[in-house]
Scaffold this active site. Structure first.
Site, PDB file in Angstrom:
ATOM      1  N   CYS A   1       0.834  -1.203   0.000  1.00 23.46           N
ATOM      2  CA  CYS A   1       0.000   0.000   0.000  1.00 23.46           C
ATOM      3  C   CYS A   1       0.872   1.258   0.000  1.00 23.46           C
ATOM      4  O   CYS A   1       1.479   1.587  -0.999  1.00 23.46           O
ATOM      5  CB  CYS A   1      -0.989  -0.024   1.151  1.00 23.46           C
ATOM      6  SG  CYS A   1      -2.314   1.201   0.981  1.00 23.46           S
TER       7      CYS A   1
ATOM      8  N   GLU B   1      -1.981  -8.657   3.889  1.00 26.00           N
ATOM      9  CA  GLU B   1      -1.969  -8.952   5.326  1.00 26.00           C
ATOM     10  C   GLU B   1      -3.339  -8.768   5.970  1.00 26.00           C
ATOM     11  O   GLU B   1      -3.515  -9.134   7.147  1.00 26.00           O
ATOM     12  CB  GLU B   1      -0.941  -8.044   6.026  1.00 26.00           C
ATOM     13  CG  GLU B   1      -1.424  -6.658   6.413  1.00 26.00           C
ATOM     14  CD  GLU B   1      -1.667  -5.707   5.247  1.00 26.00           C
ATOM     15  OE1 GLU B   1      -2.090  -4.563   5.501  1.00 26.00           O
ATOM     16  OE2 GLU B   1      -1.449  -6.103   4.091  1.00 26.00           O
TER      17      GLU B   1
ATOM     18  N   HIS C   1      -3.622  -5.160   0.073  1.00 26.89           N
ATOM     19  CA  HIS C   1      -3.277  -5.541   1.440  1.00 26.89           C
ATOM     20  C   HIS C   1      -3.346  -7.056   1.626  1.00 26.89           C
ATOM     21  O   HIS C   1      -4.357  -7.587   2.095  1.00 26.89           O
ATOM     22  CB  HIS C   1      -4.235  -4.868   2.427  1.00 26.89           C
ATOM     23  CG  HIS C   1      -3.960  -3.424   2.647  1.00 26.89           C
ATOM     24  ND1 HIS C   1      -3.103  -2.964   3.622  1.00 26.89           N
ATOM     25  CD2 HIS C   1      -4.425  -2.328   1.987  1.00 26.89           C
ATOM     26  CE1 HIS C   1      -3.056  -1.638   3.576  1.00 26.89           C
ATOM     27  NE2 HIS C   1      -3.850  -1.231   2.594  1.00 26.89           N
TER      28      HIS C   1
END
Length: 207
Positions: free
Chosen positions: A77, A180, A178
């Site tokens: 990001c 994660e 993202h």
């Protein structure tokens, strides 16, 4: 006289100083915008958030050092955008995202949106994820515009937005999404970290 009885109960939580509370909120939003001064832009753009010049300078220096030392680096990001700016690229300061292709609206937990990206068949990211399309989660109002020196675009959205870059010679990769996030495909982050580990091993062997 004896001591007064100790009051029992849940300990009071100490509130973080205002500066740290602001940082926690910014982290939840995905991080501060890079100061447009770092890429030749101007302040006052739509959707402009708080800037942290100290963080910008440190992270840009980290990318440039990774390039010089061939240190494997994965940017996510904001980190993806930092990689681009550190190598001379520019950003789209604010995306006109009326259809919610790049971010949601409302509460923090509603900002992430799922969408597809097309991956370059010969890219490291495609090799890591095992295909040329991927379903990812994003929440951003800025994007890479002009690509920095030595980088190539390896993933795009349906509207042409740049979603991933790789350096042509250094083990540096950036993804706008993202992996994660707890709602993301659970295989993506381990695969991307495995790519990073493989690059580290390759650098070690070459040393």
């Amino acid at each position: 006289m004896g001591r007064p009885p100790r009051r029992r109960g849940r300990p009071r939580r100490r509130r973080a100083p205002p500066r740290h509370r602001r940082r926690l909120r910014d982290r939840d939003r995905g991080g501060e915008d890079l100061d447009p001064v770092t890429w030749g832009g101007r302040r006052g753009y739509e959707g402009e958030g708080r800037h942290d010049e100290e963080a910008d300078a440190g992270q840009i220096a980290l990318v440039r050092r990774a390039l010089v030392r061939s240190t494997p680096l994965l940017g996510i990001c904001r980190g993806h955008q930092v990689i681009d700016v550190a190598l001379g690229g520019t950003l789209v300061p604010h995306l006109d995202d009326a259809h919610g292709a790049h971010r949601g609206s409302g509460a923090v937990e509603s900002l992430m949106v799922d969408h597809d990206v097309e991956l370059a068949p010969d890219s490291r990211v495609a090799a890591a994820l095992g295909g040329t399309t991927a379903r990812v989660r994003s929440a951003h109002h800025q994007a890479v515009d002009r690509v920095g020196e030595g980088l190539r675009v390896v993933a795009r959205t349906a509207d042409g937005g740049i979603e991933a870059v790789e350096h042509e010679t250094a083990p540096i990769t950036g993804v706008q999404w993202h992996p994660e996030d707890r709602g993301a495909d659970r295989t993506h982050l381990p695969f991307l970290l495995s790519l990073l580990a493989a690059q580290a091993a390759e650098v070690s062997r070459a040393a």
